[in-house]
Design a protein around this motif. Structure first.
Motif: not given
Length: 501
Positions: A30-34, A244-257, A117-124
């Motif tokens: 899981p940590i590698e999927l993350m 499966m694993g997924a990630g989301v990144l957030l910032t501000s409009v000012g920093h994105a610019r 987050g992530a899970e590796s239930r199939y492999t485990v």
């Protein structure tokens, strides 16, 4: 045009990893999927973000517990953020993490936030069956993972009614009777809904099961689609055996610019709402609705002007059909409305608490191609217990930065009716409040579970024996709901028993 406040929080990067290699030796922990999911989110954003994240939330993970997941992930990313939080269990938690990250950014407390987050239930599971040592980071078996037995009344545990598959059907059967449906009509609604979810999963490259199913294939019990808990078949049940694993990144409009992230990548966090039910489901006032879910849905609906047509895309949590069925009624959606961007937990896959991170990624991608549109991200945790919804938009929120207080708990609590006293010992007649029947792998019932009311209005839980053919026939009649009918309860040696009057 009004200038956008530089502090306005936005999602700028999303990433997903679905590792389909079914050989345990090739499995990824899981940590590698993350780590891979967050790197994919960084690539999606088109800017170097991971070296500067100051906030990291990891969704509670079950398949391979770690002593310190946030530190391990920081090592893999080559950066240890100042704020690191490993979340508590709950399917709604990714929605909450995104919401809270947006609020911290709006307050100036964070510049770049990551949720993963992530899970590796199939492999485990596959490795355990074959006796293979995976050679991953040592797992920490001292970690206390929250189970149903920790959350439910001892009587529910005794009856084997402390898992999601044994609790959500209680709501299904109570709700269909309250809505005036026959069980057959309710099953047809569930099957048609799940068929549409499967079609979305079939077109989603990140889905675990990329196959469409007809409504008949979803509903009809057979060897590959056995009954699990009445009225749900296997195709109606969340599938947690995935990698499966997924990630989301957030910032501000000012920093994105400042980073040069293209505005076409920006998805704005508008507003949201959250509330919860009493954790012990036997201490709720009824089982045909959730006051917490109702208030959350009504609140986000008001945030977009009171009309659900404002939501171009929806992700209504889908561990079992009853959840989106209840939500769509509160939202005023048509029965054939499209209620997933991802494919649902039965077909896309159910990496336990992390499904909504994937759902967020799906909505972000959809919104980028829909200028001026909004989307609803709604997650649920435990047993119709924790509810959190978030409005996302491809344009800035019309009312500016989101307010800090998104709880509608007080209003939800105010709607609750009296909770009936629970009794553990009783002999006599009782009116059926709701029920389910649990089935074994051979397709035969192991027992039924009944929640009923005494003439004095007290609540009880009783067992239906698998050889009580008459009672089981009444409970499984597709043309007449048994809810509201009278049965007889007797005290057995280990628990109460329910049979026909």
């Amino acid at each position: 045009m009004t200038a956008i406040d530089d502090r306005t929080p936005i999602i700028v990067g999303v990433g997903e990893i679905t590792h389909r290699n079914k050989e345990p030796e090739a499995g990824l922990e899981p940590i590698e999927l993350m780590a891979r999911a967050l790197r994919a989110a960084e690539e999606d954003a088109g800017a170097a973000l991971l070296a500067d994240i100051d906030s990291l939330d990891i969704v509670c993970e079950y398949s391979w517990p770690y002593t310190d997941a946030t530190a391990l992930l920081g090592e893999r990313l080559g950066h240890l953020p100042a704020r690191r939080v490993y979340g508590e269990a709950g399917g709604e938690s990714p929605v909450r993490f995104i919401h809270e990250a947006a609020l911290r950014i709006a307050r100036g407390e964070s510049r770049i936030a990551a949720i993963t987050g992530a899970e590796s239930r199939y492999t485990v599971d596959a490795a355990a069956k074959r006796g293979i040592d995976l050679g991953w980071t040592p797992r920490d078996d001292t970690v206390k993972l929250v189970r149903g037995t920790d959350l439910c009344h001892p009587v529910a545990v005794k009856h084997g009614a402390a898992m999601p598959i044994t609790i959500y059907p209680l709501y299904e059967n109570a709700a269909l009777a309250h809505w005036g449906q026959t069980p057959r009509e309710a099953q047809q609604e569930s099957a048609a809904l799940w068929s549409r979810y499967s079609e979305v999963a079939a077109a989603n490259p990140h889905a675990w099961l990329r196959q469409g199913f007809s409504a008949e294939e979803v509903a009809e019990p057979r060897a590959a689609n056995r009954l699990i808990a009445w009225p749900y078949t296997k195709h109606m049940v969340a599938n947690p055996v995935v990698n499966m694993g997924a990630g989301v990144l957030l910032t501000s409009v000012g920093h994105a610019r400042a980073l040069g992230i293209a505005p076409e990548k920006w998805v704005y966090v508008w507003d949201g709402a959250a509330a919860r039910e009493p954790r012990d489901y036997l201490q709720r006032d009824q089982f045909h609705r959730s006051h917490a879910q109702d208030l959350v849905m009504e609140t986000v609906l008001a945030q977009v002007g009171g009309d659900a047509s404002a939501f171009e895309m929806l992700e209504l949590y889908s561990c079992f059909p009853i959840v989106p069925k209840m939500a769509r009624r509160t939202l005023g959606l048509a029965p054939d409305a499209q209620m997933t961007s991802t494919g649902g937990l039965s077909f896309f896959g159910a990496p336990l608490n992390d499904y909504m991170t994937h759902a967020a990624a799906g909505l972000v991608r959809a919104l980028r191609n829909a200028p001026g549109k909004t989307a609803l991200l709604y997650g649920q945790g435990e047993y119709v217990t924790k509810h959190h919804a978030l409005v996302l938009g491809s344009s800035p929120p019309p009312n500016g930065l989101p307010p800090a207080d998104y709880s509608v708990q007080a209003a939800a609590d105010a709607r609750r009716g009296p909770v009936p006293a629970f009794v553990e010992s009783y002999n006599g007649s009782a009116t059926l409040e709701t029920f389910t029947i649990i089935y074994g792998r051979d397709g035969l019932p192991t027992h039924g579970i009944v929640i009923a009311r005494t003439p004095a209005g007290e609540r009880l839980m009783a067992r239906v024996e698998p050889d009580d053919a008459a009672a089981l026939a009444v409970l499984t009649d597709l043309d007449r709901s048994p809810v509201g009918s009278t049965g007889h309860v007797t005290a057995g040696t280990d628990s109460l028993r329910w049979s026909l009057a």
